[in-house]
Design a protein around this motif. Structure first.
Motif, PDB file in Angstrom:
ATOM      1  N   HIS A  54       0.803  -1.163  -0.047  1.00 57.37           N
ATOM      2  CA  HIS A  54       0.119   0.024  -0.007  1.00 57.37           C
ATOM      3  C   HIS A  54       0.869   1.220  -0.094  1.00 57.37           C
ATOM      4  O   HIS A  54       0.454   2.408   0.858  1.00 57.37           O
ATOM      5  CB  HIS A  54      -0.944  -0.076   1.420  1.00 57.37           C
ATOM      6  CG  HIS A  54      -1.958  -1.272   0.978  1.00 57.37           C
ATOM      7  ND1 HIS A  54      -3.152  -1.273   0.508  1.00 57.37           N
ATOM      8  CD2 HIS A  54      -1.975  -2.173   1.845  1.00 57.37           C
ATOM      9  CE1 HIS A  54      -3.862  -2.324   0.600  1.00 57.37           C
ATOM     10  NE2 HIS A  54      -2.989  -3.238   1.686  1.00 57.37           N
ATOM     11  N   ASP A  55       1.880   1.049  -0.971  1.00 55.35           N
ATOM     12  CA  ASP A  55       3.065   2.100  -0.813  1.00 55.35           C
ATOM     13  C   ASP A  55       2.867   3.143  -2.194  1.00 55.35           C
ATOM     14  O   ASP A  55       3.948   3.616  -2.556  1.00 55.35           O
ATOM     15  CB  ASP A  55       4.186   1.740  -0.441  1.00 55.35           C
ATOM     16  CG  ASP A  55       4.685   0.547  -1.180  1.00 55.35           C
ATOM     17  OD1 ASP A  55       3.885   0.150  -2.024  1.00 55.35           O
ATOM     18  OD2 ASP A  55       5.781  -0.067  -0.793  1.00 55.35           O
ATOM     19  N   TRP A  56       1.982   2.667  -3.273  1.00 56.58           N
ATOM     20  CA  TRP A  56       2.126   3.478  -4.313  1.00 56.58           C
ATOM     21  C   TRP A  56       1.608   4.953  -4.084  1.00 56.58           C
ATOM     22  O   TRP A  56       0.610   5.329  -3.844  1.00 56.58           O
ATOM     23  CB  TRP A  56       0.970   2.910  -5.251  1.00 56.58           C
ATOM     24  CG  TRP A  56       1.049   3.698  -6.674  1.00 56.58           C
ATOM     25  CD1 TRP A  56      -0.192   4.030  -7.079  1.00 56.58           C
ATOM     26  CD2 TRP A  56       2.050   3.550  -7.861  1.00 56.58           C
ATOM     27  NE1 TRP A  56       0.357   4.716  -8.442  1.00 56.58           N
ATOM     28  CE2 TRP A  56       1.532   4.237  -8.973  1.00 56.58           C
ATOM     29  CE3 TRP A  56       3.278   3.167  -7.690  1.00 56.58           C
ATOM     30  CZ2 TRP A  56       2.188   4.448  -9.943  1.00 56.58           C
ATOM     31  CZ3 TRP A  56       3.952   3.384  -8.642  1.00 56.58           C
ATOM     32  CH2 TRP A  56       3.539   3.993  -9.883  1.00 56.58           C
ATOM     33  N   ASP A  57       2.609   5.969  -4.486  1.00 58.21           N
ATOM     34  CA  ASP A  57       2.696   7.246  -4.217  1.00 58.21           C
ATOM     35  C   ASP A  57       3.431   8.056  -5.242  1.00 58.21           C
ATOM     36  O   ASP A  57       4.616   8.585  -5.175  1.00 58.21           O
ATOM     37  CB  ASP A  57       3.446   7.527  -2.846  1.00 58.21           C
ATOM     38  CG  ASP A  57       3.206   9.215  -2.525  1.00 58.21           C
ATOM     39  OD1 ASP A  57       2.250   9.656  -3.189  1.00 58.21           O
ATOM     40  OD2 ASP A  57       3.912   9.656  -1.588  1.00 58.21           O
ATOM     41  N   SER A  58       2.766   8.078  -6.466  1.00 60.66           N
ATOM     42  CA  SER A  58       3.721   8.481  -7.731  1.00 60.66           C
ATOM     43  C   SER A  58       2.782   9.718  -8.246  1.00 60.66           C
ATOM     44  O   SER A  58       1.816  10.270  -7.870  1.00 60.66           O
ATOM     45  CB  SER A  58       3.436   7.287  -8.884  1.00 60.66           C
ATOM     46  OG  SER A  58       4.413   7.718  -9.958  1.00 60.66           O
ATOM     47  N   LEU A  59       3.893  10.451  -9.126  1.00 61.02           N
ATOM     48  CA  LEU A  59       3.244  11.804  -9.602  1.00 61.02           C
ATOM     49  C   LEU A  59       2.092  11.598 -10.539  1.00 61.02           C
ATOM     50  O   LEU A  59       1.171  12.422 -10.520  1.00 61.02           O
ATOM     51  CB  LEU A  59       4.379  12.155 -10.780  1.00 61.02           C
ATOM     52  CG  LEU A  59       4.208  13.460 -11.431  1.00 61.02           C
ATOM     53  CD1 LEU A  59       4.228  14.670 -10.680  1.00 61.02           C
ATOM     54  CD2 LEU A  59       5.259  13.548 -12.549  1.00 61.02           C
TER      55      LEU A  59
ATOM     56  N   GLY B 171       2.512  12.760 -27.414  1.00 60.76           N
ATOM     57  CA  GLY B 171       1.557  13.010 -26.239  1.00 60.76           C
ATOM     58  C   GLY B 171       1.976  14.039 -25.159  1.00 60.76           C
ATOM     59  O   GLY B 171       1.538  14.777 -24.466  1.00 60.76           O
ATOM     60  N   LEU B 172       3.385  13.873 -24.722  1.00 63.40           N
ATOM     61  CA  LEU B 172       4.013  14.780 -23.749  1.00 63.40           C
ATOM     62  C   LEU B 172       4.056  16.345 -24.296  1.00 63.40           C
ATOM     63  O   LEU B 172       3.660  17.171 -23.548  1.00 63.40           O
ATOM     64  CB  LEU B 172       5.359  14.251 -23.618  1.00 63.40           C
ATOM     65  CG  LEU B 172       5.355  13.088 -22.732  1.00 63.40           C
ATOM     66  CD1 LEU B 172       7.061  12.905 -22.555  1.00 63.40           C
ATOM     67  CD2 LEU B 172       4.791  13.338 -21.306  1.00 63.40           C
TER      68      LEU B 172
ATOM     69  N   TRP C  25      -0.794  15.011 -18.194  1.00 67.81           N
ATOM     70  CA  TRP C  25       0.791  15.066 -18.191  1.00 67.81           C
ATOM     71  C   TRP C  25       1.389  14.292 -17.215  1.00 67.81           C
ATOM     72  O   TRP C  25       2.326  13.545 -17.554  1.00 67.81           O
ATOM     73  CB  TRP C  25       1.443  16.699 -18.276  1.00 67.81           C
ATOM     74  CG  TRP C  25       2.802  16.592 -18.323  1.00 67.81           C
ATOM     75  CD1 TRP C  25       3.557  16.751 -19.435  1.00 67.81           C
ATOM     76  CD2 TRP C  25       3.945  16.555 -17.250  1.00 67.81           C
ATOM     77  NE1 TRP C  25       4.994  16.672 -19.201  1.00 67.81           N
ATOM     78  CE2 TRP C  25       4.956  16.491 -17.688  1.00 67.81           C
ATOM     79  CE3 TRP C  25       3.626  16.393 -15.752  1.00 67.81           C
ATOM     80  CZ2 TRP C  25       6.434  16.406 -17.030  1.00 67.81           C
ATOM     81  CZ3 TRP C  25       4.744  16.172 -15.176  1.00 67.81           C
ATOM     82  CH2 TRP C  25       6.260  16.189 -15.729  1.00 67.81           C
ATOM     83  N   ARG C  26       0.801  14.311 -15.968  1.00 67.91           N
ATOM     84  CA  ARG C  26       1.246  13.697 -14.909  1.00 67.91           C
ATOM     85  C   ARG C  26       1.202  12.005 -15.263  1.00 67.91           C
ATOM     86  O   ARG C  26       2.263  11.204 -14.871  1.00 67.91           O
ATOM     87  CB  ARG C  26       0.855  13.901 -13.713  1.00 67.91           C
ATOM     88  CG  ARG C  26       0.952  15.162 -13.129  1.00 67.91           C
ATOM     89  CD  ARG C  26       0.519  15.303 -11.703  1.00 67.91           C
ATOM     90  NE  ARG C  26      -0.913  15.703 -11.545  1.00 67.91           N
ATOM     91  CZ  ARG C  26      -1.963  14.680 -11.115  1.00 67.91           C
ATOM     92  NH1 ARG C  26      -1.238  13.539 -10.842  1.00 67.91           N
ATOM     93  NH2 ARG C  26      -2.948  14.839 -11.185  1.00 67.91           N
ATOM     94  N   ASN C  27       0.161  11.599 -15.744  1.00 68.23           N
ATOM     95  CA  ASN C  27      -0.115  10.254 -15.947  1.00 68.23           C
ATOM     96  C   ASN C  27       0.753   9.790 -17.121  1.00 68.23           C
ATOM     97  O   ASN C  27       1.402   8.740 -16.910  1.00 68.23           O
ATOM     98  CB  ASN C  27      -1.756  10.042 -16.550  1.00 68.23           C
ATOM     99  CG  ASN C  27      -2.752  10.062 -15.098  1.00 68.23           C
ATOM    100  OD1 ASN C  27      -2.226  10.030 -14.214  1.00 68.23           O
ATOM    101  ND2 ASN C  27      -3.739  10.209 -15.485  1.00 68.23           N
TER     102      ASN C  27
END
Length: 414
Positions: free
Chosen positions: A200-205, A353-354, A379-381
């Protein structure tokens, strides 16, 4: 009507009495319905970052989870060409959920990639009839899970730093190496068991709702007979086994395109409704939609996406034909030809895309940078997942193919 509202049960119940789609066009329409529901509150759900249980319930209720499943077990019986388009459409509404669905399709096909005929039949009946979602603990950049033998059972132990969808999955694909050998073993197990412990540590942009955090595998037992593709404890190799990588690389490519298409749609809507014309340029317009630089900008971005989609659809049709052909017929050259074209398609949509996800801010104006607007989510995804493996290596694969007529050697990433 949104998934974060009290009406979420009504949303997922909407197809209870609906006729199941009978062809590709019908499934595309169903995916568009799902995408519209997801888009309505994508920003709010991204900010909240809660496990996507409601979103998975939506995928299941719509039937999209069993799109590739056999019709005799209640599945959609569709091909991969349709599945790729469905992934893209869902990702327009929410890039995270497009990724979850795409990974599910790949792991649901894992049995066909490596298993025996009897194992394929059993797995496809199980997940299709019970409408189950797959996750996977198969990150090649980590150390392999260690597999030990205990009589007629295999025991998997180890950890993976990424396990996309694991927290909300029903079934998990495990992969490890038999201790003291170089023999890799795939197995499909129930997720809900004491030996599978999520960090339970998913903490991404970005891609915040994919639940791609870590997992520990603590002595998960699998009968030897469930080791995918093994007969009398000996693996039966085929070139077809190696289609997993180009197949999932095109999953990535399609949800990247979906994320970019979603960004363009959201930005265009904002421009039509909120962007103001610039009054200090000497060529004053009454509306932003009359501004030449805005029109030119959207025209350039749309043209690139149309070109990307044409290549992606074409190569999607090509790999779909290989995935649905008899497994014994696939040659290394045919596999390599399609893999390198997928590499080219992936490189193009990441670059375009970016660019698009940044350029839309120039076309929507300063007020569109407000957090409530949520244009940043795209953009973040895309930025987050496009780091999965280095883009220069994809370009290099295409260069080697073009100059030397050599196809990529199958690896975990090519």
């Amino acid at each position: 009507m949104t998934l974060t509202s009290a009406t979420s049960e009504t949303v997922t119940d909407r197809w209870r009495d609906a006729t199941r789609p009978q062809d590709s066009a019908g499934w595309i329409l169903r995916a568009e319905e799902v995408s519209d529901i997801l888009a309505a509150d994508a920003v709010e759900r991204d900010r909240a970052g809660a496990p996507p249980h409601a979103e998975v319930a939506l995928l299941k209720a719509s039937g999209l989870v069993t799109l590739l499943g056999p019709t005799e077990h209640g599945g959609g019986g569709q091909d991969w060409a349709t599945a790729y388009r469905v992934i893209r459409i869902v990702a327009r509404g929410d890039g995270s959920i497009g990724q979850l669905l795409g990974y599910h399709y790949l792991w649901a096909w894992a049995a066909r990639l490596v298993a025996t005929d009897a194992q394929i039949s059993a797995v496809e009946q199980l997940y299709t009839e019970q409408n189950l979602l797959f996750g996977g603990a198969v990150n090649p950049r980590d150390s392999d899970l260690v597999i030990t033998e205990d009589g007629d059972e295999l025991v998997f132990t180890g950890s993976k730093s990424f396990s996309t969808g694991g927290v909300v999955s029903d079934l998990t694909v495990l992969e490890g190496v038999l201790d003291g050998t170089e023999t890799h073993v795939f197995a499909i197990v129930p997720t809900d068991q004491p030996g599978i412990v999520f960090g339970h540590d998913w903490d991404s942009l970005g891609q915040r709702l994919t639940e791609s955090g870590s997992v520990e595998i603590r002595g998960v037992r699998v009968p030897w007979e469930a080791a995918a593709g093994f007969v009398d404890r000996v693996f039966q190799p085929l070139v077809y086994n190696t289609l997993n990588v180009p197949a999932i690389q095109l999953v990535f490519t399609n949800f990247y395109l979906g994320i970019a298409e979603g960004a363009l749609e959201r930005a265009a809507s904002y421009t039509r409704e909120n962007t103001r014309a610039w009054p200090y340029g000497g060529d004053d317009k009454a509306r932003a939609t009359d501004e030449w630089y805005i029109l030119e900008g959207y025209g350039q971005l749309q043209s690139k996406l149309w070109a990307d989609a044409a290549l992606i659809d074409q190569v999607g049709d090509e790999i779909s034909a290989l995935l649905h052909a008899p497994r014994e017929e696939l040659t290394a050259r045919a596999r390599g030809d399609v893999a390198v074209r997928i590499a080219a398609a992936k490189a193009r949509i990441i670059e375009d895309g970016l660019e698009l996800a940044t350029k839309v801010f120039e076309l929507t104006g300063a007020r569109a940078s407000a957090n409530a607007v949520g244009l940043d989510i795209h953009w973040r995804n895309l930025r987050t997942h496009s780091l999965h493996d280095p883009l220069p290596y994809k370009r290099r694969e295409v260069g080697v193919y073009t100059l030397l007529n050599e196809v990529p050697e199958p690896t975990w990433y090519t």
